[in-house]
Design a protein around this motif. Structure first.
Motif, PDB file in Angstrom:
ATOM      1  N   THR A 328     -21.970 -14.795 -10.736  1.00 47.08           N
ATOM      2  CA  THR A 328     -23.139 -14.436  -9.940  1.00 47.08           C
ATOM      3  C   THR A 328     -22.769 -13.748  -8.638  1.00 47.08           C
ATOM      4  OG1 THR A 328     -23.158 -16.653  -8.937  1.00 47.08           O
ATOM      5  CG2 THR A 328     -24.516 -16.314 -10.898  1.00 47.08           C
ATOM      6  N   GLY A 329     -21.480 -13.517  -8.421  1.00 49.34           N
ATOM      7  CA  GLY A 329     -21.046 -12.791  -7.231  1.00 49.34           C
ATOM      8  C   GLY A 329     -21.039 -13.625  -5.970  1.00 49.34           C
ATOM      9  N   LYS A 330     -20.945 -14.963  -6.094  1.00 51.39           N
ATOM     10  CA  LYS A 330     -21.007 -15.816  -4.912  1.00 51.39           C
ATOM     11  C   LYS A 330     -19.697 -16.533  -4.624  1.00 51.39           C
ATOM     12  CE  LYS A 330     -25.981 -16.480  -5.329  1.00 51.39           C
ATOM     13  NZ  LYS A 330     -27.099 -17.450  -5.490  1.00 51.39           N
ATOM     14  N   ALA A 331     -18.636 -16.185  -5.330  1.00 52.34           N
ATOM     15  CA  ALA A 331     -17.332 -16.811  -5.059  1.00 52.34           C
ATOM     16  C   ALA A 331     -16.781 -16.295  -3.740  1.00 52.34           C
ATOM     17  CB  ALA A 331     -16.366 -16.520  -6.198  1.00 52.34           C
ATOM     18  N   SER A 332     -16.291 -17.207  -2.914  1.00 52.13           N
ATOM     19  CA  SER A 332     -15.739 -16.825  -1.613  1.00 52.13           C
ATOM     20  C   SER A 332     -14.318 -16.303  -1.760  1.00 52.13           C
ATOM     21  CB  SER A 332     -15.747 -18.030  -0.674  1.00 52.13           C
ATOM     22  OG  SER A 332     -14.824 -19.010  -1.124  1.00 52.13           O
ATOM     23  N   ARG A 333     -13.823 -15.695  -0.689  1.00 55.66           N
ATOM     24  CA  ARG A 333     -12.439 -15.206  -0.687  1.00 55.66           C
ATOM     25  C   ARG A 333     -11.462 -16.355  -0.922  1.00 55.66           C
ATOM     26  NH1 ARG A 333      -9.977 -10.721   1.605  1.00 55.66           N
ATOM     27  NH2 ARG A 333     -11.928 -10.129   2.603  1.00 55.66           N
ATOM     28  N   GLU A 334     -11.735 -17.516  -0.328  1.00 60.89           N
ATOM     29  CA  GLU A 334     -10.860 -18.672  -0.489  1.00 60.89           C
ATOM     30  C   GLU A 334     -10.824 -19.124  -1.939  1.00 60.89           C
ATOM     31  OE1 GLU A 334      -8.396 -21.972   0.339  1.00 60.89           O
ATOM     32  OE2 GLU A 334      -8.816 -20.139   1.465  1.00 60.89           O
ATOM     33  N   GLU A 335     -11.966 -19.058  -2.617  1.00 54.83           N
ATOM     34  CA  GLU A 335     -12.036 -19.496  -4.009  1.00 54.83           C
ATOM     35  C   GLU A 335     -11.394 -18.508  -4.972  1.00 54.83           C
ATOM     36  OE1 GLU A 335     -16.165 -22.122  -3.878  1.00 54.83           O
ATOM     37  OE2 GLU A 335     -16.259 -19.941  -4.093  1.00 54.83           O
ATOM     38  N   LEU A 336     -11.064 -17.317  -4.478  1.00 53.58           N
ATOM     39  CA  LEU A 336     -10.477 -16.296  -5.337  1.00 53.58           C
ATOM     40  C   LEU A 336      -9.035 -15.966  -4.968  1.00 53.58           C
ATOM     41  CD1 LEU A 336     -13.538 -13.864  -5.468  1.00 53.58           C
ATOM     42  CD2 LEU A 336     -12.687 -15.254  -7.351  1.00 53.58           C
TER      43      LEU A 336
END
Length: 424
Positions: A328-336
């Motif tokens: 859904t395009g809501k992953a944060s930079r930290e989560e990626l």
């Protein structure tokens, strides 16, 4: 009337430029305050640019795929105000947005007309001689005799029965087979060719292309495939799902991540990263498991932090949450960012073996292939067992073949023994 120059703000520490991955306006459009103008991408974070003023768009900085320097003018907007305005700071939103594949074509210069000089007409080519007529088919001048089943099959295949040769008084299935063989399996003109499509490689797809090219150029890959009997594990999974209560439904993935986390305690060279510039390998104590996830924009890898600390139920929740955030395009930079190892799975489409590409600076990655039920000899008896292959790719600069093989054998002791896998 005035012109407002919206400058690209600082959208991340150490970021010097950003890529245009989508325009939401065009020259001549009227925009409202806070209306979305463009999506700008840095690394794997996409930032929405919104208009701080209302007015008419008179100039855009570039096309999709262009890199724009921080502080340079992104959009010029004609406003009702007087003096030229400066762009205020824009709040950063690091949401992943679906990537657009639009291409803005530049307007070509007006071509100068060139008078056409009359020339003599080329002599008309002689028509090719008509092919010799073929012998008449069975029903050229009469109603073709055929059974209802043959007629239905001919309709399904698009065959004109009057064109089918027959050696008897009626067309039979064998005659249709001979007709298809004679025509090379094609009855009509075949399906029309799909029009060519030109797609500019931008945004996440461009990042994926760059990373994969660098990985294959710099890392000497080797792959090892091992078969695992997951019959008992599947029985355990089914039993746990029957009594799961409010817990999420378990797939095999949480069990596999648990098994890998345990096996990495014995084989830490698999859960490592390699800084080839400094020539330093870091063997990580914590398992930060990257889970390859397919999205509309391309493959993304959200990361489960400290996977070795989680139960299979906790892993299932985290896998579901991160996958939804990525799609859904809501992953944060930290989560990626920051995986120490990556697992990917295509489920039933996973094939029987694969050679996954390592994502540097990681030194290994594993692909889950499809589960199959096959006959297996167990203690001299033939049994139906559920098996699947795991395909491990390693960086041969850091991981030896013996290490990879031992890791997979340790993994087998957990996957094929669910009681040991789920014990503390």
């Amino acid at each position: 009337m005035g012109t407002y120059k919206f400058k690209l703000p600082d959208i991340g520490e150490g970021i010097a430029e950003a890529e245009i991955v989508a325009w939401h306006v065009a020259v001549g459009d009227m925009v409202k305050e806070d209306q979305q103008l463009a999506d700008m991408m840095t690394d794997k974070a996409t930032v929405e640019m919104e208009s701080p003023v209302a007015g008419k768009v008179v100039k855009l900085a570039g096309e999709v795929g262009d890199q724009i320097a921080i502080g340079s003018v992104l959009v010029e907007i004609e406003t009702e105000g007087g003096a030229e305005a400066a762009a205020p700071a824009v709040e950063e939103t690091e949401e992943q947005q679906p990537l657009a594949d639009g291409i803005v074509e530049p307007t070509p210069a007006q071509a100068e007309e060139i008078p056409v000089t009359a020339t003599a007409a080329a002599p008309k080519a002689e028509p090719a001689p008509a092919p010799a007529p073929e012998p008449k088919s069975a029903g050229s001048h009469a109603k073709v005799l055929a059974s209802p089943a043959v007629r239905q099959r001919a309709r399904d295949l698009g065959i004109d029965l009057s064109q089918v040769r027959t050696t008897s008084d009626r067309v039979r299935h064998a005659d249709l087979d001979a007709y298809l063989l004679y025509n090379g399996g094609s009855v009509g003109g075949g399906a029309p060719a799909r029009a060519d499509e030109t797609i500019k490689v931008v945004g996440l797809r461009r990042k994926i292309a760059e990373n994969m090219q660098a990985a294959k150029r710099k890392i000497p890959h080797f792959a090892l495939v091992e078969q695992f009997d997951v019959t008992d594990l599947e029985d355990t999974r089914a039993m746990m799902n029957r009594d799961r209560g409010d817990n999420p439904k378990l797939t095999l993935l949480p069990f596999l991540i648990t098994a890998m986390s345990k096996a990495m305690a014995d084989w830490p060279m698999i859960n490592a990263t390699y800084d080839d510039d400094a020539n330093v390998v870091t063997r990580h104590g914590a398992v930060h498991m990257g889970v390859a996830t397919q999205t509309d924009g391309g493959l993304m890898v959200p990361v489960i932090r400290d996977a070795q600390r989680m139960s299979v139920w906790q892993l299932a929740r985290e896998i579901s949450r991160l996958s939804d955030a990525a799609r859904t395009g809501k992953a944060s930079r930290e989560e990626l960012s920051g995986p120490t190892f990556t697992i990917s799975s295509l489920g039933p489409m996973g094939g029987i073996a694969s050679t996954p590409v390592i994502n540097p600076p990681q030194v290994a990655t594993i692909a889950v292939n499809k589960l199959q039920e096959i006959p297996v000899i167990v203690d001299g008896e033939l049994e139906a067992r559920k098996v699947m292959n795991l395909s491990l790719s390693c960086d041969h600069r850091v991981v030896d073949g013996w290490d990879a093989a031992q890791f997979l054998q340790t993994l087998k002791t957990y996957i094929e023994n669910p009681i040991r896998l789920l014990s503390a």
